[in-house]
Design a protein around this motif. Structure first.
Motif, PDB file in Angstrom:
ATOM      1  N   THR A  36      -0.020   4.970   1.534  1.00  0.00           N
ATOM      2  CA  THR A  36      -0.996   4.397   2.309  1.00  0.00           C
ATOM      3  C   THR A  36      -2.546   4.862   1.933  1.00  0.00           C
ATOM      4  OG1 THR A  36      -0.964   6.110   3.969  1.00  0.00           O
ATOM      5  CG2 THR A  36       0.137   4.101   4.354  1.00  0.00           C
ATOM      6  N   ALA A  37      -2.884   5.961   1.660  1.00  0.00           N
ATOM      7  CA  ALA A  37      -4.063   6.532   1.134  1.00  0.00           C
ATOM      8  C   ALA A  37      -4.407   5.846  -0.283  1.00  0.00           C
ATOM      9  CB  ALA A  37      -3.994   8.100   0.862  1.00  0.00           C
ATOM     10  N   ALA A  38      -3.545   5.857  -1.245  1.00  0.00           N
ATOM     11  CA  ALA A  38      -3.789   5.331  -2.574  1.00  0.00           C
ATOM     12  C   ALA A  38      -4.093   3.774  -2.341  1.00  0.00           C
ATOM     13  CB  ALA A  38      -2.577   5.305  -3.482  1.00  0.00           C
ATOM     14  N   MET A  39      -3.420   3.029  -1.584  1.00  0.00           N
ATOM     15  CA  MET A  39      -3.671   1.608  -1.386  1.00  0.00           C
ATOM     16  C   MET A  39      -5.013   1.374  -0.446  1.00  0.00           C
ATOM     17  SD  MET A  39      -1.318   0.500  -3.009  1.00  0.00           S
ATOM     18  CE  MET A  39      -1.885  -0.863  -2.958  1.00  0.00           C
ATOM     19  N   ARG A  40      -5.357   2.260   0.286  1.00  0.00           N
ATOM     20  CA  ARG A  40      -6.716   2.177   1.086  1.00  0.00           C
ATOM     21  C   ARG A  40      -7.667   2.283  -0.160  1.00  0.00           C
ATOM     22  NH1 ARG A  40      -9.254   2.950   6.055  1.00  0.00           N
ATOM     23  NH2 ARG A  40      -7.289   3.193   6.968  1.00  0.00           N
ATOM     24  N   ALA A  41      -7.532   3.076  -0.935  1.00  0.00           N
ATOM     25  CA  ALA A  41      -8.520   3.625  -2.191  1.00  0.00           C
ATOM     26  C   ALA A  41      -8.618   2.200  -2.935  1.00  0.00           C
ATOM     27  CB  ALA A  41      -8.075   4.584  -2.892  1.00  0.00           C
ATOM     28  N   ALA A  42      -7.728   1.475  -3.143  1.00  0.00           N
ATOM     29  CA  ALA A  42      -7.667   0.415  -3.750  1.00  0.00           C
ATOM     30  C   ALA A  42      -8.024  -0.987  -2.822  1.00  0.00           C
ATOM     31  CB  ALA A  42      -6.204   0.069  -4.511  1.00  0.00           C
ATOM     32  N   HIS A  43      -8.402  -0.621  -1.464  1.00  0.00           N
ATOM     33  CA  HIS A  43      -8.906  -1.721  -0.750  1.00  0.00           C
ATOM     34  C   HIS A  43      -7.809  -2.532  -0.265  1.00  0.00           C
ATOM     35  CE1 HIS A  43     -13.082  -0.827  -2.496  1.00  0.00           C
ATOM     36  NE2 HIS A  43     -13.475  -1.561  -1.588  1.00  0.00           N
ATOM     37  N   VAL A  44      -6.785  -1.870   0.093  1.00  0.00           N
ATOM     38  CA  VAL A  44      -5.780  -2.595   0.937  1.00  0.00           C
ATOM     39  C   VAL A  44      -5.105  -1.668   1.971  1.00  0.00           C
ATOM     40  CG1 VAL A  44      -3.274  -3.459   0.764  1.00  0.00           C
ATOM     41  CG2 VAL A  44      -4.599  -3.750  -1.409  1.00  0.00           C
ATOM     42  N   LEU A  45      -5.148  -2.170   3.240  1.00  0.00           N
ATOM     43  CA  LEU A  45      -4.723  -1.519   4.474  1.00  0.00           C
ATOM     44  C   LEU A  45      -3.037  -2.049   4.592  1.00  0.00           C
ATOM     45  CD1 LEU A  45      -7.748  -1.894   6.823  1.00  0.00           C
ATOM     46  CD2 LEU A  45      -7.377   0.047   5.274  1.00  0.00           C
ATOM     47  N   VAL A  46      -2.393  -1.181   4.374  1.00  0.00           N
ATOM     48  CA  VAL A  46      -0.925  -1.318   4.240  1.00  0.00           C
ATOM     49  C   VAL A  46      -0.428  -1.405   5.724  1.00  0.00           C
ATOM     50  CG1 VAL A  46      -0.608  -1.372   1.850  1.00  0.00           C
ATOM     51  CG2 VAL A  46      -0.167   0.642   3.383  1.00  0.00           C
ATOM     52  N   ASP A  47      -0.838  -0.445   6.236  1.00  0.00           N
ATOM     53  CA  ASP A  47      -0.445  -0.408   7.789  1.00  0.00           C
ATOM     54  C   ASP A  47      -0.670  -1.309   8.764  1.00  0.00           C
ATOM     55  OD1 ASP A  47       0.033   0.435  10.592  1.00  0.00           O
ATOM     56  OD2 ASP A  47       0.524   2.574   9.791  1.00  0.00           O
ATOM     57  N   ARG A  48       0.302  -2.041   9.190  1.00  0.00           N
ATOM     58  CA  ARG A  48      -0.055  -3.458   9.785  1.00  0.00           C
ATOM     59  C   ARG A  48      -0.676  -3.273  11.362  1.00  0.00           C
ATOM     60  NH1 ARG A  48       5.583  -4.384  10.232  1.00  0.00           N
ATOM     61  NH2 ARG A  48       5.086  -5.670  12.128  1.00  0.00           N
ATOM     62  N   THR A  49      -0.327  -2.017  11.953  1.00  0.00           N
ATOM     63  CA  THR A  49      -0.998  -1.784  13.211  1.00  0.00           C
ATOM     64  C   THR A  49      -2.485  -1.248  12.696  1.00  0.00           C
ATOM     65  OG1 THR A  49       1.251  -1.045  14.005  1.00  0.00           O
ATOM     66  CG2 THR A  49      -0.690  -0.238  14.982  1.00  0.00           C
ATOM     67  N   ASP A  50      -2.564  -0.268  11.980  1.00  0.00           N
ATOM     68  CA  ASP A  50      -3.865   0.193  11.803  1.00  0.00           C
ATOM     69  C   ASP A  50      -4.911  -1.044  11.381  1.00  0.00           C
ATOM     70  OD1 ASP A  50      -3.056   2.526  12.193  1.00  0.00           O
ATOM     71  OD2 ASP A  50      -3.322   3.179  10.111  1.00  0.00           O
ATOM     72  N   ARG A  51      -4.293  -2.218  10.661  1.00  0.00           N
ATOM     73  CA  ARG A  51      -5.191  -3.180  10.250  1.00  0.00           C
ATOM     74  C   ARG A  51      -5.526  -3.796  11.297  1.00  0.00           C
ATOM     75  NH1 ARG A  51      -1.939  -4.712   6.597  1.00  0.00           N
ATOM     76  NH2 ARG A  51      -1.192  -6.660   7.247  1.00  0.00           N
ATOM     77  N   ARG A  52      -4.491  -4.383  11.992  1.00  0.00           N
ATOM     78  CA  ARG A  52      -4.814  -5.140  13.423  1.00  0.00           C
ATOM     79  C   ARG A  52      -5.805  -4.372  14.231  1.00  0.00           C
ATOM     80  NH1 ARG A  52      -2.983  -6.062  18.449  1.00  0.00           N
ATOM     81  NH2 ARG A  52      -2.352  -8.400  19.051  1.00  0.00           N
ATOM     82  N   ASP A  53      -5.622  -3.196  14.512  1.00  0.00           N
ATOM     83  CA  ASP A  53      -6.415  -2.481  15.219  1.00  0.00           C
ATOM     84  C   ASP A  53      -7.952  -2.555  14.832  1.00  0.00           C
ATOM     85  OD1 ASP A  53      -4.557  -1.703  17.061  1.00  0.00           O
ATOM     86  OD2 ASP A  53      -4.323   0.360  16.351  1.00  0.00           O
TER      87      ASP A  53
END
Length: 696
Positions: A208-225
């Motif tokens: 999740t941290a690596a993807m956030r650094a690559a501009h992707v929020l992979v956690d659906r709940t976090d992204r929705r919030d």
């Protein structure tokens, strides 16, 4: 191999998923992978279902590195068959030993009540988890609910979208496999524009941290919030509050990997169009969030969620403003065109619109609803002429341009067009309210006229569809009759209309085509509605025993939902009283005694034959409360009536402690049975409290 457990990561990268499929596929994939581990006996910790438009992912903590060893026992032939008279092994014993890959002398004997058997016992060594994962992942993918699969390239395999990359890791190690022709690795992909290159994962726990650094929020709940908070904040920043539809929020969440909230505006002139039409256009066509002011009025603003953090957001906003203008212009055009004709002028055309082949046109259905509504208008304390007028006009907006473009506005636009036509305010409101409740959490119609139309419309539909043999079966309910029944029941209960369903359905059946013999469906429909009512109470948290306590005293073939509701709520209140458990037990005992009584029970109690103080006290307590209890029952004040009867606890307990009901004297016995019958009848006039729990 380091560590007893590891973090598991599986990511399937692909072309953009259909937005409606992301949540379901993500949840089901995570459940299937976790289930595979469970079936293999591999322990694990928290399971996270992750996903974004271009990926489905599962991350599971504390996955055991290997299966535990497993003891097994395999039974073979009976010893009598396995050895001959000389004790030499037979072909049966030798064959069993070969299948177990051991010698005959390594087999053991199992003694049972049925005899002695050869048995092979051993320990199966657990396999490493990384060796299990390829097959487990393949199986999990076959479990996904994909209604329409596709092929790509020269692949023979099929999936919801073409697959471009696969990540399968346990901690820092890649688990080699191939999925849809793509080899697994440690390289994911970042945002299509912000980070188009590979993202090399050092460890599965870094995902999740690596993807956030690559501009992707992979956690659906976090992204929705994140989207929800951003849309709300933007609404406040532009002087209003965002209209946030849950389904739209979920759809937007499934469309973006890196959400960026922006707001734009449109021409105030469009605000002359009903706000519901503008909102439908913004939400349905553009996936925008509308904005209202503090008084609830629509503002000429909108909020959008981009999937890119642009260096020039003004250009993005301008592009969205340019796109929304023709959409709103269409809505304004439909509004102007529709108002050129009255709703009444559209009625003849409804004769050409089929409701159902055997049940006729929409016009014929409207006529049936109008007749039923007029018949029950007085019971709903509303005007019969207005009821007929509203029922006749209720479906006319089906033929308007606006409803053709936005079907969800049926009824809503009818209300607006009726106002423009100069119809009575109550009639105009009822054209919208006839559809309430539209969904489970929706309110029933606010006005009596609206509730009358809602009931008449649903009663006609239920009777008609049952009459043509299309009642729901199993999970199939193409005419949404379960929802129609619940809407009818709620309208009567929450509107406090004491209407007997059998009489209502009989009246509706009389309006149906004669060839259908619709009257035969009245009793099945009453039972159908009773079962829907059971479901309503279960969802509200009422126990099954409360429902049965009331159902058991209902006269066959009848159901007045409001009266049923009041009785059930009275039982709920009664069950919480300290006396309830004791009286429930006493009523069970009384029911059993009366059932076993061999002789006819007298209709009245002979006071001169009451010679025990405890039975005299019970009779006196019953008679002193009877007038008040009966008056309360007549008023439907069942809670108060049961509260009065709850005061009988002490004399009832004393009676059973001190009085022998089945006396040797037949006359005394019959009189005591009559007293118990009198007591039971008082309760049964409300509900069978013997069905309630005995614990207070």
């Amino acid at each position: 191999m380091s560590g007893a457990t590891a973090t598991l990561l599986f990511e399937l990268g692909m072309e953009e998923l259909p937005p409606g499929a992301l949540d379901t596929l993500s949840d089901r994939l995570a459940a299937a992978v976790a289930d595979g581990l469970d079936r293999a006996g591999v322990s694990h910790g928290e399971v996270r279902a992750l996903g974004a438009p271009r990926r489905l992912a599962v991350q599971i903590e504390a996955v055991a590195r290997r299966q535990p060893d497993r003891d097994f026992e395999r039974r073979g032939p009976a010893r009598a068959v396995a050895f001959d008279e000389a004790g030499a092994p037979t072909r049966a014993a030798e064959g069993f030993a070969r299948s177990c890959r051991v010698d005959v002398d390594q087999l053991e004997t199992l003694e049972t009540d049925e005899g002695a058997w050869l048995v092979h016992r051993g320990t199966e060594t657990g396999r490493d988890t990384d060796a299990l994962l390829p097959a487990l992942i393949d199986h999990a993918l076959t479990q996904l609910p994909i209604p329409k699969r596709m092929r790509w390239g020269d692949q023979s395999s099929e999936f919801v979208r073409p697959v471009h990359w696969v990540v399968l890791m346990l901690d820092q190690a890649v688990v080699p496999t191939e999925v849809f022709g793509v080899a697994s690795g440690r390289d994911s992909r970042g945002h299509r524009f912000h980070h188009p290159g590979p993202v090399s994962l050092a460890n599965a726990s870094d995902y999740t941290a690596a993807m956030r650094a690559a501009h992707v929020l992979v956690d659906r709940t976090d992204r929705r919030d994140h989207i929800l908070e951003g849309v709300r904040a933007e609404g406040e920043a532009i002087g209003g509050h965002a209209v946030i539809d849950t389904e739209l929020l979920d759809e937007v969440n499934a469309l973006v990997e890196w959400p960026v909230v922006l707001s734009g505006s449109f021409d105030e002139a469009f605000l002359r169009v009903p706000p519901e039409a503008l909102i439908s256009s913004m939400q349905g066509h553009q996936r925008y969030f509308p904005v209202r002011d503090a008084d609830g009025h629509l503002l000429p603003r909108f909020i959008t969620v981009a999937n890119i953090d642009s260096r020039d957001p003004a250009r993005v906003i301008a592009g969205n403003e340019r796109v929304i203008r023709p959409r709103l212009a269409d809505a304004a055009f439909f509004w102007d065109q529709d108002r050129a004709r009255t709703l009444e002028s559209r009625l003849p055309a409804l004769e050409q619109v089929v409701f159902q082949k055997q049940l006729g046109s929409i016009a014929e259905k409207s006529a049936r609803v109008a007749a039923l509504a007029a018949r029950y208008a007085e019971r709903f304390e509303t005007d019969a002429h207005q009821a007929q007028r509203a029922a006749r006009l209720a479906k006319a907006d089906l033929l308007t341009e606006m409803v053709d473009e936005f079907p969800e506005l049926q009824g809503v636009m009818g209300r607006y067009y009726a106002r423009e036509d100069g119809e009575a305010a109550a009639v105009a409101a009822a054209l919208d309210e006839i559809y309430q409740p539209r969904f489970a959490a929706d309110a029933v119609a606010a006005s009596p006229l609206g509730r009358l139309l809602a009931v008449a419309e649903r009663a006609d539909t239920l009777v008609g569809i049952f009459a043509i043999g299309k009642a729901p079966t199993g999970a199939k309910d193409p005419f949404a009759l379960r929802r129609a029944a619940v809407g009818l029941l709620r309208s009567l209960i929450e509107g406090e209309h004491a209407i007997d369903l059998a009489a209502l359905f009989q009246a509706a059946a009389a309006q149906q085509p004669a060839a259908l013999a619709a009257a035969e469906q009245v009793e099945p429909l009453v039972e159908f509605c009773l079962e829907r009512l059971r479901g309503v109470y279960q969802e509200a948290g009422y126990g099954a025993e409360l429902f049965e306590a009331v159902r058991s005293v209902r006269a066959p073939g009848t159901l007045t939902p409001l009266d049923f509701d009041r009785r059930l709520r009275a039982c709920h209140d009664f069950a919480r009283l300290p006396a309830a458990g004791s009286l429930a037990a006493a009523n069970k005992r009384i029911r059993n005694i009366l059932r076993k009584a061999g002789s006819e029970i007298p209709a009245t109690v002979d006071k001169t034959r009451l010679d025990e103080p405890a039975e005299q006290a019970l009779e006196s307590a019953l008679e002193s409360r009877a007038p008040a209890v009966e008056a309360l029952i007549q008023r439907g004040a069942y809670s108060e009536a049961l509260a009065q009867l709850a005061e009988l606890r002490e004399p009832v307990d004393r009676f059973f402690d001190q009085v022998m009901v089945m006396s040797d004297d037949p006359a005394i016995q019959a009189n005591r049975l009559a007293l118990l019958q009198r007591l039971q009848d008082q309760f049964l006039a409300i509900a069978d409290v013997s069905a309630l729990p005995e614990s207070a």
